[in-house]
Design a protein around this motif. Structure first.
Motif, PDB file in Angstrom:
ATOM      1  N   ILE A  69      41.827  42.749  34.679  1.00  0.00           N
ATOM      2  CA  ILE A  69      40.510  42.804  34.027  1.00  0.00           C
ATOM      3  C   ILE A  69      39.525  41.873  34.727  1.00  0.00           C
ATOM      4  O   ILE A  69      38.381  42.251  34.992  1.00  0.00           O
ATOM      5  N   ILE A  70      39.973  40.663  35.050  1.00  0.00           N
ATOM      6  CA  ILE A  70      39.107  39.697  35.739  1.00  0.00           C
ATOM      7  C   ILE A  70      38.698  40.233  37.114  1.00  0.00           C
ATOM      8  O   ILE A  70      37.531  40.122  37.518  1.00  0.00           O
ATOM      9  N   GLU A  71      39.636  40.836  37.841  1.00  0.00           N
ATOM     10  CA  GLU A  71      39.305  41.415  39.148  1.00  0.00           C
ATOM     11  C   GLU A  71      38.261  42.513  39.015  1.00  0.00           C
ATOM     12  O   GLU A  71      37.312  42.581  39.796  1.00  0.00           O
ATOM     13  N   TRP A  72      38.429  43.373  38.015  1.00  0.00           N
ATOM     14  CA  TRP A  72      37.490  44.466  37.810  1.00  0.00           C
ATOM     15  C   TRP A  72      36.107  43.921  37.454  1.00  0.00           C
ATOM     16  O   TRP A  72      35.093  44.342  38.028  1.00  0.00           O
ATOM     17  N   LEU A  73      36.047  42.950  36.540  1.00  0.00           N
ATOM     18  CA  LEU A  73      34.771  42.365  36.143  1.00  0.00           C
ATOM     19  C   LEU A  73      34.077  41.695  37.327  1.00  0.00           C
ATOM     20  O   LEU A  73      32.868  41.837  37.522  1.00  0.00           O
ATOM     21  N   TYR A  74      34.841  40.971  38.124  1.00  0.00           N
ATOM     22  CA  TYR A  74      34.286  40.325  39.306  1.00  0.00           C
ATOM     23  C   TYR A  74      33.714  41.371  40.270  1.00  0.00           C
ATOM     24  O   TYR A  74      32.609  41.220  40.778  1.00  0.00           O
ATOM     25  N   CYS A  75      34.461  42.421  40.493  1.00  0.00           N
ATOM     26  CA  CYS A  75      34.040  43.473  41.409  1.00  0.00           C
ATOM     27  C   CYS A  75      32.765  44.158  40.934  1.00  0.00           C
ATOM     28  O   CYS A  75      31.851  44.399  41.719  1.00  0.00           O
ATOM     29  N   VAL A  76      32.706  44.461  39.653  1.00  0.00           N
ATOM     30  CA  VAL A  76      31.511  45.113  39.109  1.00  0.00           C
ATOM     31  C   VAL A  76      30.295  44.208  39.282  1.00  0.00           C
ATOM     32  O   VAL A  76      29.216  44.661  39.653  1.00  0.00           O
ATOM     33  N   LYS A  77      30.475  42.910  39.057  1.00  0.00           N
ATOM     34  CA  LYS A  77      29.356  41.958  39.170  1.00  0.00           C
ATOM     35  C   LYS A  77      28.969  41.669  40.620  1.00  0.00           C
ATOM     36  O   LYS A  77      27.793  41.636  40.958  1.00  0.00           O
ATOM     37  N   VAL A 124      46.115  33.284  28.513  1.00  0.00           N
ATOM     38  CA  VAL A 124      45.729  33.389  29.928  1.00  0.00           C
ATOM     39  C   VAL A 124      44.224  33.178  30.055  1.00  0.00           C
ATOM     40  O   VAL A 124      43.765  32.475  30.959  1.00  0.00           O
ATOM     41  N   ALA A 125      43.461  33.750  29.145  1.00  0.00           N
ATOM     42  CA  ALA A 125      42.008  33.547  29.159  1.00  0.00           C
ATOM     43  C   ALA A 125      41.676  32.069  28.991  1.00  0.00           C
ATOM     44  O   ALA A 125      40.786  31.550  29.686  1.00  0.00           O
ATOM     45  N   ASP A 126      42.373  31.370  28.111  1.00  0.00           N
ATOM     46  CA  ASP A 126      42.173  29.921  27.949  1.00  0.00           C
ATOM     47  C   ASP A 126      42.507  29.184  29.238  1.00  0.00           C
ATOM     48  O   ASP A 126      41.790  28.276  29.657  1.00  0.00           O
ATOM     49  N   PHE A 127      43.614  29.571  29.879  1.00  0.00           N
ATOM     50  CA  PHE A 127      44.015  28.934  31.121  1.00  0.00           C
ATOM     51  C   PHE A 127      42.940  29.109  32.191  1.00  0.00           C
ATOM     52  O   PHE A 127      42.528  28.143  32.847  1.00  0.00           O
ATOM     53  N   PHE A 140      43.161  38.250  42.562  1.00  0.00           N
ATOM     54  CA  PHE A 140      43.519  36.924  42.076  1.00  0.00           C
ATOM     55  C   PHE A 140      45.031  36.822  41.839  1.00  0.00           C
ATOM     56  O   PHE A 140      45.732  37.824  41.759  1.00  0.00           O
ATOM     57  N   SER A 141      45.507  35.616  41.689  1.00  0.00           N
ATOM     58  CA  SER A 141      46.935  35.324  41.641  1.00  0.00           C
ATOM     59  C   SER A 141      47.512  35.276  40.224  1.00  0.00           C
ATOM     60  O   SER A 141      47.115  34.433  39.419  1.00  0.00           O
ATOM     61  N   GLU A 142      48.480  36.127  39.968  1.00  0.00           N
ATOM     62  CA  GLU A 142      49.262  36.039  38.732  1.00  0.00           C
ATOM     63  C   GLU A 142      50.250  34.871  38.815  1.00  0.00           C
ATOM     64  O   GLU A 142      50.576  34.247  37.810  1.00  0.00           O
ATOM     65  N   MET A 154      40.895  30.183  38.807  1.00  0.00           N
ATOM     66  CA  MET A 154      41.803  31.154  39.401  1.00  0.00           C
ATOM     67  C   MET A 154      42.110  30.752  40.839  1.00  0.00           C
ATOM     68  O   MET A 154      41.328  30.055  41.465  1.00  0.00           O
ATOM     69  N   GLU A 155      43.236  31.239  41.327  1.00  0.00           N
ATOM     70  CA  GLU A 155      43.583  31.138  42.743  1.00  0.00           C
ATOM     71  C   GLU A 155      43.565  32.558  43.305  1.00  0.00           C
ATOM     72  O   GLU A 155      43.785  33.526  42.583  1.00  0.00           O
ATOM     73  N   LEU A 156      43.335  32.689  44.587  1.00  0.00           N
ATOM     74  CA  LEU A 156      43.365  33.998  45.228  1.00  0.00           C
ATOM     75  C   LEU A 156      44.810  34.437  45.465  1.00  0.00           C
ATOM     76  O   LEU A 156      45.667  33.613  45.798  1.00  0.00           O
TER      77      LEU A 156
END
Length: 113
Positions: free
Chosen positions: A38-46, A80-83, A53-55, A89-91
């Motif tokens: 979700i974070i990757e998608w949001l970043y890409c859209v923006k 995870v959102a809190d973290f 990003f790294s799991e 994030m790391e790549l």
């Protein structure tokens, strides 16, 4: 009266904002994979380009810093959102997934705290 279509479908694959399917192996990290996607998608859209990003960062470092992240034993998406909110994030390229929990490379003397 408001008329709604019978079906709404948006195909995001063509957007270039969806990464390839990833394998979590036998480690129960679906909570991290879901939020990272979700974070990757949001970043890409923006920003207009996909950045992965790294799991593994969440897996290794989340357990000792955030309640609700239990490494390969599972976790909660809101944890995870809190973290991410607290530690960023790391790549994926810099911190690739290893299919197992490892030691967090950060100590209280480094960036994580």
């Amino acid at each position: 009266m408001i008329c709604m279509p019978d079906e709404v479908f948006i195909g995001h694959r063509e957007s270039g904002c969806i990464s390839e399917i990833r394998n979590q192996g036998k480690c129960g990290t679906c909570y991290a994979f879901a939020v990272v996607a979700i974070i990757e998608w949001l970043y890409c859209v923006k920003k207009g380009h996909l950045l992965e990003f790294s799991e593994q960062y969440i897996l290794d470092c989340g357990t000792s810093h955030i309640e609700g992240i239990y490494g390969c034993k599972g976790g909660y998406d809101w944890s995870v959102a809190d973290f991410i909110h607290n530690f960023g994030m790391e790549l994926k390229a810099d911190y690739p997934y290893r299919f197992r929990e490892q030691t967090c490379p950060y100590s209280s003397d480094t960036d994580l705290d």
